[in-house]
Scaffold this active site. Structure first.
Site, PDB file in Angstrom:
ATOM      1  N   MET A  76       0.816  -1.201   0.000  1.00 50.21           N
ATOM      2  CA  MET A  76       0.000   0.000   0.000  1.00 50.21           C
ATOM      3  C   MET A  76       0.861   1.269   0.000  1.00 50.21           C
ATOM      4  SD  MET A  76      -2.991  -1.158   2.677  1.00 50.21           S
ATOM      5  CE  MET A  76      -3.983   0.315   2.367  1.00 50.21           C
ATOM      6  N   HIS A  77       0.196   2.402  -0.210  1.00 47.75           N
ATOM      7  CA  HIS A  77       0.710   3.757   0.026  1.00 47.75           C
ATOM      8  C   HIS A  77       1.740   4.258  -0.991  1.00 47.75           C
ATOM      9  CE1 HIS A  77      -1.196   2.908   3.824  1.00 47.75           C
ATOM     10  NE2 HIS A  77      -0.214   2.132   4.255  1.00 47.75           N
ATOM     11  N   ASP A 232      -2.660  -5.080   0.414  1.00 46.36           N
ATOM     12  CA  ASP A 232      -2.145  -6.383   0.837  1.00 46.36           C
ATOM     13  C   ASP A 232      -2.807  -6.923   2.092  1.00 46.36           C
ATOM     14  OD1 ASP A 232      -0.961  -4.427   2.409  1.00 46.36           O
ATOM     15  OD2 ASP A 232       1.104  -5.032   1.970  1.00 46.36           O
TER      16      ASP A 232
END
Length: 478
Positions: A76-77, A232
């Site tokens: 992520m991110h 995830d």
């Protein structure tokens, strides 16, 4: 057949399951991380595409030809920046990159960010990274036409469309998490607008179809659907059947996650707990996140000149925490500290501290950090009725026993198999292709349950108190 692709930090994993959710094929491709400066963590999106091509080609041709849908999971991110022709403008800034800690603090000081997103603006989130680029690489920022999360760059390659889904988008600091939509207000505060954002779908919905050129190249049907997928951790939640209130899992991967599903939206940003959308409609989840779990063990293994599995294999029965304490803050910490500057430490070293004692201290330090996450989740009213262990670190019974005892919660160990992000993404592919709902996200069969060691509960309580005292002391030094 249904393919799940999980784009992790250290590798990309592919899992193919049939309609009965039995695994028919698996493949992996390694990835590396570039750290050009202290606190930086980057990857080239071109490496993700090369890894995806590798794992798809490793799937036997008859299975590829039978694929009906593909699901995506991913780290992520990450900030993947594209120009108007979808060219990558710079290496992707990853989730564990802390360069934007000053920008994150400034955004977090604006009360609208917590009110709208339900979360602290952490340095690893996407929005502060774009502010950092605007301030430090203005020529690149001026050319940004689209911002994609890592797995959604894979989707662009697969389908030709710019699409994201709710669970991953919730970790950007741009999503109205309760409304499940981009916030125009927050986008404006970072110098962007909705045109730079991908279209949003739910994780269990179709997001597009495979490009004809790729279908021909890999021998796929031209009508293969690509599901929305999930970040995830949400994908792992689908993989282990954690979709309803009271269900939870602990993930011992590069990072450590204590993940609990919620039926409603209950933000509590002051706790540093993450409150995100789940991968199926009308559901949310909360997470306590530590940045180094197996990452901490692997770091110590390199220092000790041993393999991580070798270090943990001979530890025997669970021992009470010793005098040596380990703080696993190798690159800052999220829950509950929200501190990008804090760093790890060994404390209480003595002549009697040997390799086994130091290894136990590392495992205990991660367990105590997860206990901090448990306490933060409890402060929001989130309950944990059962806990399933996933991730590479879950192969160590000693580590799981330490976690069970530190958290005073039984830890269930699934039977051998892969129930992580790739498996969850494949389940989401089934949902997108068939219209099935979250009922197919059943828990795995449990091989054994590791109960808390009641005879060591007091010792672990005392050990956690010493850990917190060391944590508070070290914060004044970093």
């Amino acid at each position: 057949m249904f393919l799940g692709l999980d784009l992790g930090t250290s590798g990309l994993k592919a899992v193919v399951i049939d309609e009965d959710q039995q695994i028919q094929a698996e493949a992996t491709a390694a990835l590396t991380v570039s750290r050009p400066h202290d606190g930086w963590s980057e990857q080239s999106p071109a490496d993700w595409i090369a890894a995806a091509e590798q794992v798809i080609r490793e799937i036997p041709a008859p299975i590829r030809a039978a694929l009906r849908a593909i699901g995506l999971s991913g780290q992520m991110h990450g900030a993947t920046l594209l120009d108007g022709a979808d060219n990558v403008l710079r290496p992707c800034i990853l989730w564990n990159d802390t360069r934007a800690h000053e920008q994150a603090a400034r955004l977090d000081a604006d009360p609208r960010f917590r009110a709208i997103t339900g979360n602290i603006v952490f340095p690893g989130f996407t929005a502060p990274k774009l502010v950092w680029v605007r301030e430090n690489e203005p020529d690149i920022f001026a050319r940004v036409a689209k911002v994609l999360l890592p797995k959604d760059y894979l989707r662009l390659w697969l389908t030709g469309d710019h699409v994201a889904e709710m669970s991953d988008a919730a970790g950007t600091s741009w999503l109205d998490t309760g409304a499940r939509d981009w916030s125009d207000t927050l986008l404006r505060e970072t110098g962007l607008d909705r045109s730079a954002m991908p279209r949003l779908v739910e994780g269990s919905e179709p997001s597009g179809q495979i490009r004809r050129e790729l279908a021909d190249r890999f021998g796929l049907r031209p009508d293969v659907i690509v599901a929305g997928g999930a970040g995830d951790n949400a994908a792992s939640g689908i993989g282990v059947g954690v979709v309803g209130a009271g269900q939870a899992f602990v993930s011992l991967g590069t990072s450590g996650v204590l993940f609990a599903a919620n039926d409603g939206y209950r933000p509590a940003p002051e706790t540093a707990v993450h409150t995100f959308c789940h991968a199926v409609p009308g559901t949310w989840h909360q997470m306590g996140v530590i940045l180094a779990a197996t990452d901490a063990l692997n770091w110590f293994a390199r220092l000790a000149g041993r393999d991580a599995a070798e270090l943990t294999a001979g530890l025997g029965e669970l021992q009470p925490p010793g005098k040596t304490r380990f703080l696993p803050y190798l690159g800052g910490e999220r829950t509950p500290l929200n501190d990008a500057a804090i760093r790890g430490a060994f404390i209480g070293l003595e002549h009697a501290t040997d390799r086994r004692a130091a290894t136990r201290a590392v495992l205990e330090g991660v367990a105590f950090a997860l206990r901090d996450c448990r306490d933060a989740l409890a402060a929001t009213g989130t309950r944990i009725d059962r806990l399933i262990a996933v991730g590479g670190g879950s192969r160590s019974d000693y580590w799981l026993a330490a976690i069970a005892t530190a958290l005073d919660t039984p830890v269930s160990v699934p039977v051998a198999g892969d129930y992580g992000g790739a498996f969850g993404a494949a389940r989401l592919a089934i949902m997108a292709a068939t219209g099935a709902g979250a009922e197919i996200a059943t828990p795995p069969r449990i091989a054994r349950v590791i109960e808390p060691n009641s005879s060591l509960s007091a010792a672990f309580d005392e050990g956690h108190a010493r850990y917190r005292a060391a944590r508070d002391a070290i914060r004044g030094l970093t």
